[in-house]
Design a protein around this motif. Structure first.
Motif, PDB file in Angstrom:
ATOM      1  N   CYS A  69       0.831  -1.205   0.000  1.00  0.00           N
ATOM      2  CA  CYS A  69       0.000   0.000   0.000  1.00  0.00           C
ATOM      3  C   CYS A  69       0.867   1.257   0.000  1.00  0.00           C
ATOM      4  O   CYS A  69       0.533   2.250  -0.652  1.00  0.00           O
ATOM      5  CB  CYS A  69      -0.934   0.005   1.208  1.00  0.00           C
ATOM      6  N   VAL A  70       1.965   1.219   0.740  1.00  0.00           N
ATOM      7  CA  VAL A  70       2.879   2.364   0.755  1.00  0.00           C
ATOM      8  C   VAL A  70       3.416   2.612  -0.661  1.00  0.00           C
ATOM      9  O   VAL A  70       3.428   3.747  -1.147  1.00  0.00           O
ATOM     10  CB  VAL A  70       4.049   2.126   1.738  1.00  0.00           C
ATOM     11  N   VAL A  71       3.853   1.539  -1.305  1.00  0.00           N
ATOM     12  CA  VAL A  71       4.404   1.682  -2.659  1.00  0.00           C
ATOM     13  C   VAL A  71       3.326   2.194  -3.626  1.00  0.00           C
ATOM     14  O   VAL A  71       3.572   3.090  -4.435  1.00  0.00           O
ATOM     15  CB  VAL A  71       4.989   0.347  -3.166  1.00  0.00           C
ATOM     16  N   ALA A  72       2.140   1.639  -3.507  1.00  0.00           N
ATOM     17  CA  ALA A  72       1.044   2.062  -4.399  1.00  0.00           C
ATOM     18  C   ALA A  72       0.722   3.542  -4.186  1.00  0.00           C
ATOM     19  O   ALA A  72       0.598   4.313  -5.148  1.00  0.00           O
ATOM     20  CB  ALA A  72      -0.198   1.210  -4.151  1.00  0.00           C
ATOM     21  N   ARG A  73       0.593   3.945  -2.931  1.00  0.00           N
ATOM     22  CA  ARG A  73       0.249   5.331  -2.628  1.00  0.00           C
ATOM     23  C   ARG A  73       1.361   6.276  -3.126  1.00  0.00           C
ATOM     24  O   ARG A  73       1.085   7.396  -3.558  1.00  0.00           O
ATOM     25  CB  ARG A  73       0.033   5.460  -1.112  1.00  0.00           C
ATOM     26  N   ALA A  74       2.599   5.805  -3.093  1.00  0.00           N
ATOM     27  CA  ALA A  74       3.732   6.623  -3.552  1.00  0.00           C
ATOM     28  C   ALA A  74       3.640   6.942  -5.045  1.00  0.00           C
ATOM     29  O   ALA A  74       4.246   7.904  -5.518  1.00  0.00           O
ATOM     30  CB  ALA A  74       5.056   5.923  -3.247  1.00  0.00           C
ATOM     31  N   GLN A  75       2.882   6.145  -5.795  1.00  0.00           N
ATOM     32  CA  GLN A  75       2.733   6.423  -7.219  1.00  0.00           C
ATOM     33  C   GLN A  75       1.683   7.509  -7.469  1.00  0.00           C
ATOM     34  O   GLN A  75       1.559   8.021  -8.582  1.00  0.00           O
ATOM     35  CB  GLN A  75       2.353   5.152  -7.989  1.00  0.00           C
ATOM     36  N   GLU A  76       0.932   7.860  -6.437  1.00  0.00           N
ATOM     37  CA  GLU A  76      -0.149   8.828  -6.605  1.00  0.00           C
ATOM     38  C   GLU A  76       0.132  10.134  -5.879  1.00  0.00           C
ATOM     39  O   GLU A  76      -0.372  11.177  -6.270  1.00  0.00           O
ATOM     40  CB  GLU A  76      -1.462   8.250  -6.062  1.00  0.00           C
ATOM     41  N   GLU A  77       0.862  10.046  -4.755  1.00  0.00           N
ATOM     42  CA  GLU A  77       1.029  11.219  -3.895  1.00  0.00           C
ATOM     43  C   GLU A  77       2.492  11.544  -3.682  1.00  0.00           C
ATOM     44  O   GLU A  77       3.242  10.706  -3.190  1.00  0.00           O
ATOM     45  CB  GLU A  77       0.406  10.937  -2.525  1.00  0.00           C
ATOM     46  N   PRO A  78       2.894  12.773  -4.023  1.00  0.00           N
ATOM     47  CA  PRO A  78       4.286  13.174  -3.821  1.00  0.00           C
ATOM     48  C   PRO A  78       4.756  12.989  -2.382  1.00  0.00           C
ATOM     49  O   PRO A  78       5.898  12.584  -2.145  1.00  0.00           O
ATOM     50  CB  PRO A  78       4.286  14.655  -4.220  1.00  0.00           C
ATOM     51  N   ALA A  79       3.885  13.239  -1.402  1.00  0.00           N
ATOM     52  CA  ALA A  79       4.300  13.091   0.002  1.00  0.00           C
ATOM     53  C   ALA A  79       4.631  11.636   0.311  1.00  0.00           C
ATOM     54  O   ALA A  79       5.581  11.341   1.047  1.00  0.00           O
ATOM     55  CB  ALA A  79       3.193  13.587   0.936  1.00  0.00           C
ATOM     56  N   ALA A  80       3.862  10.728  -0.249  1.00  0.00           N
ATOM     57  CA  ALA A  80       4.115   9.311  -0.023  1.00  0.00           C
ATOM     58  C   ALA A  80       5.422   8.894  -0.680  1.00  0.00           C
ATOM     59  O   ALA A  80       6.205   8.121  -0.119  1.00  0.00           O
ATOM     60  CB  ALA A  80       2.954   8.475  -0.565  1.00  0.00           C
ATOM     61  N   LEU A  81       5.650   9.408  -1.878  1.00  0.00           N
ATOM     62  CA  LEU A  81       6.901   9.086  -2.573  1.00  0.00           C
ATOM     63  C   LEU A  81       8.098   9.619  -1.790  1.00  0.00           C
ATOM     64  O   LEU A  81       9.117   8.927  -1.644  1.00  0.00           O
ATOM     65  CB  LEU A  81       6.894   9.679  -3.989  1.00  0.00           C
ATOM     66  N   ALA A  82       7.974  10.824  -1.266  1.00  0.00           N
ATOM     67  CA  ALA A  82       9.075  11.417  -0.499  1.00  0.00           C
ATOM     68  C   ALA A  82       9.369  10.579   0.740  1.00  0.00           C
ATOM     69  O   ALA A  82      10.530  10.303   1.067  1.00  0.00           O
ATOM     70  CB  ALA A  82       8.739  12.855  -0.119  1.00  0.00           C
ATOM     71  N   ALA A  83       8.322  10.145   1.430  1.00  0.00           N
ATOM     72  CA  ALA A  83       8.506   9.331   2.631  1.00  0.00           C
ATOM     73  C   ALA A  83       9.145   7.988   2.281  1.00  0.00           C
ATOM     74  O   ALA A  83      10.082   7.531   2.944  1.00  0.00           O
ATOM     75  CB  ALA A  83       7.160   9.114   3.337  1.00  0.00           C
ATOM     76  N   LEU A  84       8.651   7.375   1.217  1.00  0.00           N
ATOM     77  CA  LEU A  84       9.207   6.090   0.787  1.00  0.00           C
ATOM     78  C   LEU A  84      10.663   6.247   0.347  1.00  0.00           C
ATOM     79  O   LEU A  84      11.516   5.415   0.674  1.00  0.00           O
ATOM     80  CB  LEU A  84       8.362   5.519  -0.358  1.00  0.00           C
ATOM     81  N   SER A  85      10.953   7.315  -0.390  1.00  0.00           N
ATOM     82  CA  SER A  85      12.310   7.534  -0.895  1.00  0.00           C
ATOM     83  C   SER A  85      13.295   7.717   0.249  1.00  0.00           C
ATOM     84  O   SER A  85      14.398   7.162   0.227  1.00  0.00           O
ATOM     85  CB  SER A  85      12.348   8.765  -1.809  1.00  0.00           C
ATOM     86  N   ALA A  86      12.895   8.496   1.247  1.00  0.00           N
ATOM     87  CA  ALA A  86      13.778   8.725   2.396  1.00  0.00           C
ATOM     88  C   ALA A  86      14.032   7.405   3.120  1.00  0.00           C
ATOM     89  O   ALA A  86      15.166   7.096   3.511  1.00  0.00           O
ATOM     90  CB  ALA A  86      13.150   9.738   3.348  1.00  0.00           C
ATOM     91  N   TYR A  87      12.968   6.628   3.264  1.00  0.00           N
ATOM     92  CA  TYR A  87      13.113   5.334   3.918  1.00  0.00           C
ATOM     93  C   TYR A  87      14.058   4.419   3.133  1.00  0.00           C
ATOM     94  O   TYR A  87      14.948   3.778   3.689  1.00  0.00           O
ATOM     95  CB  TYR A  87      11.731   4.679   4.075  1.00  0.00           C
ATOM     96  N   MET A  88      13.881   4.387   1.809  1.00  0.00           N
ATOM     97  CA  MET A  88      14.703   3.501   0.987  1.00  0.00           C
ATOM     98  C   MET A  88      16.166   3.941   0.975  1.00  0.00           C
ATOM     99  O   MET A  88      17.071   3.105   0.949  1.00  0.00           O
ATOM    100  CB  MET A  88      14.151   3.425  -0.442  1.00  0.00           C
ATOM    101  N   ALA A  89      16.416   5.244   0.973  1.00  0.00           N
ATOM    102  CA  ALA A  89      17.799   5.737   0.999  1.00  0.00           C
ATOM    103  C   ALA A  89      18.485   5.259   2.270  1.00  0.00           C
ATOM    104  O   ALA A  89      19.636   4.802   2.257  1.00  0.00           O
ATOM    105  CB  ALA A  89      17.813   7.260   0.916  1.00  0.00           C
ATOM    106  N   ASP A  90      17.754   5.316   3.377  1.00  0.00           N
ATOM    107  CA  ASP A  90      18.299   4.856   4.650  1.00  0.00           C
ATOM    108  C   ASP A  90      18.561   3.346   4.616  1.00  0.00           C
ATOM    109  O   ASP A  90      19.603   2.867   5.054  1.00  0.00           O
ATOM    110  CB  ASP A  90      17.298   5.210   5.770  1.00  0.00           C
ATOM    111  N   ARG A  91      17.604   2.618   4.057  1.00  0.00           N
ATOM    112  CA  ARG A  91      17.740   1.166   3.945  1.00  0.00           C
ATOM    113  C   ARG A  91      18.958   0.779   3.098  1.00  0.00           C
ATOM    114  O   ARG A  91      19.706  -0.124   3.446  1.00  0.00           O
ATOM    115  CB  ARG A  91      16.494   0.562   3.277  1.00  0.00           C
TER     116      ARG A  91
END
Lengths: 203, 203
Positions: free
Chosen positions: A114-136
């Motif tokens: 759901c996080v990944v899906a929402r990231a394709q629709e909402e810039p805020a979700a993408l930003a949150a996911l991107s920050a998380y992935m950079a850390d990972r």
């Protein structure tokens, strides 16, 4: 220091998150997500279920994406490991197995989809996911860096790229509901990355 | 055979797709998707824009996912190549570069992101995406199979798994908006899969 300062009221809704309410909201968010699906997920529904105010939720989580990622985090700590078994093959197998197992067992895979899906629709979700992935990537790259320090892996190899290849494979499986990866398949993926696929090793 | 059977009327809305309307609907679907985003995408909006009836659209595309995948297909044929350059390194580089370039240039990456996102919410979308990916894996695996026939790649290597590793890497980049992969990075990914990462080649 007064007793009130030592024991803040359970119902305070200050800028500091209240652990009790925080847990209740995360639990409510997960329940709403799993019952309604992403299409039916809203801060309003979470607030209603947690008996919390929408402003409280928005104060702690600036976006739905941030809340979803925290729901995800609240689960995955158990299995998301950065192994250190002293050899790169075992470490990468444990790494990939850990991701797949975490997503397969329980509900965290469902939440992350759901996080990944929402990231394709909402810039805020993408930003949150991107920050998380950079850390990972930074964290997981250390598996390969340690192997480079041991002299196992070539120094020119980009550490983060290796674990990104493995985690991307897991993403692909999660997002197409093919998470049931056998041990042999995990080994085949890891062996490809470690030893390559050529008949004769490259010079 | 009558002339009517040879030349079906342009406006017929039978079970057979009418190429003119089909194109108009695909173009309308893409425009709606890019203007409204996935959240604002609906068959109703597509029908309105294409001046077509909703039943016509549903007759041809049983689900939003099927329509979105067809929008995607209508673009990507140009760059999605299964190269055959006679050596596995060049073939896999061309394969990965082709995917990334296709998604980066134009709008097909945007459309595919929406397909993947919708697949996390709707079983019909997941089924359409899964069928498409199974076909893709079968096609792209031939790149590795040919290299096995040439004796370049070990016979025990699972051909489809190798190209799945590469395409999953591309998915990861698409879904986190990190598609701007340098040539050096493509080479590093492909070289990892081909030659492995060890200091000394595995025995």
């Amino acid at each position: 220091m007064t007793e009130a300062e030592l024991k803040p009221a359970r119902r305070s809704i200050g800028a500091t998150r209240n652990p009790a309410s925080q847990e209740a909201i995360l639990a409510a968010a997960e329940a709403v997500l799993l019952e309604n699906g992403l299409a039916g997920f809203s801060i309003e529904a979470v607030a209603r279920r947690a008996r919390a105010g929408k402003p409280t939720i928005y104060r702690w989580w600036p976006s739905q994406a941030a809340l979803l990622l925290d729901v995800y985090h609240s689960h995955k700590r158990i299995n998301f490991i950065f192994p250190d078994r002293g050899n790169i093959r075992d470490d990468l197998r444990a790494y990939l197995t850990g991701i797949l197992k975490t997503w397969r067992d329980g509900t965290s895979g469902e939440v992350f989809r759901c996080v990944v899906a929402r990231a394709q629709e909402e810039p805020a979700a993408l930003a949150a996911l991107s920050a998380y992935m950079a850390d990972r990537r930074c964290q997981s790259g250390k598996i390969v860096e340690k192997a480079q320090e041991r002299g196992e892996v070539r120094p020119d190899v980009k550490a983060e790229l290796v674990t990104e290849i493995l985690s991307s494979f897991a993403w692909g499986r999660l997002l197409t509901e093919r998470l049931d990866v056998s041990e042999a398949e995990v080994e085949a993926v890891v062996d490809t990355v470690i030893g390559g696929i050529l008949t004769k090793p490259a010079a």
